[in-house]
Design a protein around this motif. Structure first.
Motif, PDB file in Angstrom:
ATOM      1  N   ASP A   1      -3.708   6.871 -12.363  1.00 37.48           N
ATOM      2  CA  ASP A   1      -5.032   6.327 -12.053  1.00 37.48           C
ATOM      3  C   ASP A   1      -4.936   4.975 -11.356  1.00 37.48           C
ATOM      4  O   ASP A   1      -5.675   4.694 -10.416  1.00 37.48           O
ATOM      5  N   LEU A   2      -4.024   4.127 -11.841  1.00 38.31           N
ATOM      6  CA  LEU A   2      -3.842   2.820 -11.220  1.00 38.31           C
ATOM      7  C   LEU A   2      -3.369   2.965  -9.779  1.00 38.31           C
ATOM      8  O   LEU A   2      -3.861   2.274  -8.875  1.00 38.31           O
ATOM      9  N   ALA A   3      -2.429   3.879  -9.560  1.00 35.68           N
ATOM     10  CA  ALA A   3      -1.893   4.072  -8.207  1.00 35.68           C
ATOM     11  C   ALA A   3      -2.962   4.581  -7.245  1.00 35.68           C
ATOM     12  O   ALA A   3      -2.915   4.315  -6.042  1.00 35.68           O
ATOM     13  N   GLY A   4      -3.941   5.314  -7.769  1.00 34.68           N
ATOM     14  CA  GLY A   4      -4.998   5.849  -6.914  1.00 34.68           C
ATOM     15  C   GLY A   4      -6.026   4.817  -6.505  1.00 34.68           C
ATOM     16  O   GLY A   4      -6.842   5.075  -5.604  1.00 34.68           O
ATOM     17  N   ALA A   5      -5.981   3.628  -7.121  1.00 35.38           N
ATOM     18  CA  ALA A   5      -6.982   2.590  -6.815  1.00 35.38           C
ATOM     19  C   ALA A   5      -6.921   2.158  -5.364  1.00 35.38           C
ATOM     20  O   ALA A   5      -7.937   1.807  -4.761  1.00 35.38           O
ATOM     21  N   ALA A   6      -5.728   2.172  -4.785  1.00 33.54           N
ATOM     22  CA  ALA A   6      -5.570   1.712  -3.411  1.00 33.54           C
ATOM     23  C   ALA A   6      -6.030   2.731  -2.380  1.00 33.54           C
ATOM     24  O   ALA A   6      -6.108   2.424  -1.189  1.00 33.54           O
TER      25      ALA A   6
ATOM     26  N   TYR B   1      -9.971  -2.710  -2.425  1.00 34.48           N
ATOM     27  CA  TYR B   1      -8.805  -3.228  -3.141  1.00 34.48           C
ATOM     28  C   TYR B   1      -7.554  -3.105  -2.279  1.00 34.48           C
ATOM     29  O   TYR B   1      -7.270  -2.046  -1.705  1.00 34.48           O
ATOM     30  N   VAL B   2      -6.806  -4.192  -2.181  1.00 33.15           N
ATOM     31  CA  VAL B   2      -5.545  -4.214  -1.444  1.00 33.15           C
ATOM     32  C   VAL B   2      -4.450  -4.665  -2.410  1.00 33.15           C
ATOM     33  O   VAL B   2      -4.507  -5.781  -2.941  1.00 33.15           O
ATOM     34  N   PRO B   3      -3.448  -3.830  -2.686  1.00 36.89           N
ATOM     35  CA  PRO B   3      -2.406  -4.203  -3.659  1.00 36.89           C
ATOM     36  C   PRO B   3      -1.614  -5.419  -3.197  1.00 36.89           C
ATOM     37  O   PRO B   3      -1.319  -5.576  -2.012  1.00 36.89           O
ATOM     38  N   SER B   4      -1.262  -6.275  -4.141  1.00 33.13           N
ATOM     39  CA  SER B   4      -0.367  -7.399  -3.874  1.00 33.13           C
ATOM     40  C   SER B   4       1.060  -6.969  -4.219  1.00 33.13           C
ATOM     41  O   SER B   4       1.287  -5.884  -4.765  1.00 33.13           O
ATOM     42  N   ARG B   5       2.009  -7.835  -3.921  1.00 34.32           N
ATOM     43  CA  ARG B   5       3.393  -7.529  -4.283  1.00 34.32           C
ATOM     44  C   ARG B   5       3.537  -7.388  -5.794  1.00 34.32           C
ATOM     45  O   ARG B   5       4.230  -6.488  -6.279  1.00 34.32           O
TER      46      ARG B   5
ATOM     47  N   HIS C   1      -8.967   4.664  -2.792  1.00 32.16           N
ATOM     48  CA  HIS C   1     -10.397   4.925  -2.890  1.00 32.16           C
ATOM     49  C   HIS C   1     -11.176   3.965  -1.990  1.00 32.16           C
ATOM     50  O   HIS C   1     -11.076   2.743  -2.132  1.00 32.16           O
ATOM     51  N   ALA C   2     -11.927   4.502  -1.067  1.00 31.79           N
ATOM     52  CA  ALA C   2     -12.691   3.683  -0.131  1.00 31.79           C
ATOM     53  C   ALA C   2     -14.044   3.267  -0.697  1.00 31.79           C
ATOM     54  O   ALA C   2     -14.745   2.454  -0.105  1.00 31.79           O
ATOM     55  N   ASP C   3     -14.413   3.822  -1.839  1.00 34.79           N
ATOM     56  CA  ASP C   3     -15.698   3.468  -2.431  1.00 34.79           C
ATOM     57  C   ASP C   3     -15.520   3.331  -3.944  1.00 34.79           C
ATOM     58  O   ASP C   3     -14.420   3.427  -4.467  1.00 34.79           O
ATOM     59  N   GLY C   4     -16.601   3.073  -4.630  1.00 35.63           N
ATOM     60  CA  GLY C   4     -16.529   2.938  -6.082  1.00 35.63           C
ATOM     61  C   GLY C   4     -16.099   1.540  -6.501  1.00 35.63           C
ATOM     62  O   GLY C   4     -16.136   0.583  -5.715  1.00 35.63           O
ATOM     63  N   ALA C   5     -15.663   1.436  -7.759  1.00 31.10           N
ATOM     64  CA  ALA C   5     -15.355   0.127  -8.330  1.00 31.10           C
ATOM     65  C   ALA C   5     -14.138  -0.537  -7.689  1.00 31.10           C
ATOM     66  O   ALA C   5     -13.983  -1.761  -7.766  1.00 31.10           O
ATOM     67  N   THR C   6     -13.241   0.255  -7.053  1.00 33.27           N
ATOM     68  CA  THR C   6     -12.039  -0.325  -6.447  1.00 33.27           C
ATOM     69  C   THR C   6     -12.141  -0.390  -4.921  1.00 33.27           C
ATOM     70  O   THR C   6     -11.129  -0.553  -4.235  1.00 33.27           O
ATOM     71  N   ALA C   7     -13.335  -0.268  -4.390  1.00 31.35           N
ATOM     72  CA  ALA C   7     -13.511  -0.323  -2.936  1.00 31.35           C
ATOM     73  C   ALA C   7     -13.013  -1.658  -2.389  1.00 31.35           C
ATOM     74  O   ALA C   7     -13.305  -2.719  -2.930  1.00 31.35           O
TER      75      ALA C   7
ATOM     76  N   GLN D   1       0.845  -1.198   0.000  1.00 29.36           N
ATOM     77  CA  GLN D   1       0.000   0.000   0.000  1.00 29.36           C
ATOM     78  C   GLN D   1       0.882   1.250   0.000  1.00 29.36           C
ATOM     79  O   GLN D   1       0.659   2.195  -0.746  1.00 29.36           O
ATOM     80  N   GLY D   2       1.926   1.248   0.844  1.00 25.77           N
ATOM     81  CA  GLY D   2       2.847   2.381   0.886  1.00 25.77           C
ATOM     82  C   GLY D   2       3.603   2.561  -0.411  1.00 25.77           C
ATOM     83  O   GLY D   2       3.891   3.686  -0.830  1.00 25.77           O
ATOM     84  N   SER D   3       3.929   1.443  -1.084  1.00 23.84           N
ATOM     85  CA  SER D   3       4.604   1.530  -2.368  1.00 23.84           C
ATOM     86  C   SER D   3       3.703   2.201  -3.399  1.00 23.84           C
ATOM     87  O   SER D   3       4.171   3.002  -4.219  1.00 23.84           O
ATOM     88  N   PHE D   4       2.407   1.858  -3.385  1.00 27.62           N
ATOM     89  CA  PHE D   4       1.456   2.487  -4.296  1.00 27.62           C
ATOM     90  C   PHE D   4       1.420   4.003  -4.071  1.00 27.62           C
ATOM     91  O   PHE D   4       1.375   4.787  -5.029  1.00 27.62           O
ATOM     92  N   VAL D   5       1.430   4.425  -2.820  1.00 29.36           N
ATOM     93  CA  VAL D   5       1.398   5.860  -2.505  1.00 29.36           C
ATOM     94  C   VAL D   5       2.635   6.560  -3.069  1.00 29.36           C
ATOM     95  O   VAL D   5       2.544   7.644  -3.665  1.00 29.36           O
TER      96      VAL D   5
END
Length: 296
Positions: free
Chosen positions: A254-259, A269-273, A261-267, A208-212
């Motif tokens: 946009d992909l990085a922002g998926a992690a 979502y938890v990134p994998s390695r 968003h608390a709602d919507g289509a990516t609600a 999650q931190g890597s996505f940020v």
């Protein structure tokens, strides 16, 4: 620390791993055996069992190697160079373990892209005590000529990556984001720092931190791009290279922002390695490309 085996003692150290190229995945482990006190002709068989250990305390069994032969009896010939003790002999060893697909996939999931350790349990069987000019009655070691030892070998992420490449199971792509100019600008320095942080987060299993961190780098790349968001409104056939590169930057952002968003289509979502590696790698590669184009 020396271990007793029969009439003598031995020191055993496993030092490195490598991948044996072939139709399957064969793991090689190199080591060195130094034996003392054995007469000429003495020989042993080594039985090696390997287990992977994680820093969390979890473990995964890798498998057993084929028996490894070793001549441990000293040679009566003269040694050149630094003198050895008369009854000492050293031998290089290689233990080979065939790893099936299931174990390999399990190991990759087990280590999560990080460092790990191998616990190597070795049993030595004295199959030939050698010959001596002195005739002696049988003793205990001649009836039970066996000994064992255990060692942990630390495996770095880069070293295991080399093994995967030797198996044709992994690809290493060097990506260097160079900052050659003294007045390079704060934005470019922040991008490089964010990319470095993204990889460090991956090593620490903080996906999650890597996505940020990758998202911050992509956001700054959008500002540096020669193109802008207006280019996304034009037909693809009317977009130049800078416009298309901007579209890729926007997609990564946009992909990085998926992690986040608390709602919507990516609600939820938890990134994998794998997700974090893909995002950080793509962002770093695009950064290298854009920096080169801005310098030209």
């Amino acid at each position: 620390m020396s271990t007793v085996l029969g009439p003598g003692t031995f020191d055993l150290g496993w030092s490195e791993v490598y991948g044996l190229h072939g139709p399957g995945a064969t793991l090689g482990i190199r080591g060195e055996l130094t034996a003392r006190g054995y007469p000429p002709g003495a020989a042993a068989l080594l039985f090696v069992d390997v287990m992977a250990l994680h820093a969390t305390g979890s473990f995964l069994r890798i498998g057993k190697a084929a028996p490894v032969p070793a001549v441990i009896g000293h040679s009566p010939q003269t040694q050149y160079g630094s003198p050895r003790p008369a009854d000492e002999r050293s031998a290089s060893l290689e233990a080979l373990i065939d790893i099936n697909v299931g174990v390999l996939e399990g190991l990759e999931d087990f280590r999560q892209g990080g460092d790990f350790a191998l616990q190597i349990d070795t049993v030595l069987l004295l199959v030939n005590p050698g010959y001596s000019h002195v005739s002696e009655p049988p003793v205990h070691y001649q009836v039970h000529p066996m000994s064992s030892c255990q060692q942990r070998l630390q495996i770095k992420r880069a070293d295991w990556g080399a093994v995967l490449q030797q198996w044709n199971r992994g690809v290493g792509i060097p990506i260097v984001v160079a900052l050659p100019e003294i007045t390079i600008g704060r934005e470019r320095q922040e991008i490089a720092h964010s990319l470095q942080e993204a990889w460090q987060k991956i090593d620490g299993a903080d996906y999650q931190g890597s996505f940020v961190a990758s998202r911050k780098a992509a956001e700054l790349l959008r500002k540096l791009s020669p193109s802008d968001s207006k280019s996304l409104q034009r037909p693809i056939t009317d977009r130049g290279i800078d416009d298309r590169l901007y579209a890729v930057v926007q997609s990564l952002f946009d992909l990085a922002g998926a992690a986040q968003h608390a709602d919507g289509a990516t609600a939820g979502y938890v990134p994998s390695r794998e997700d974090a590696v893909a995002l950080a790698g793509a962002t770093a590669a695009l950064t290298q490309c854009l920096f080169a184009r801005l310098k030209a």
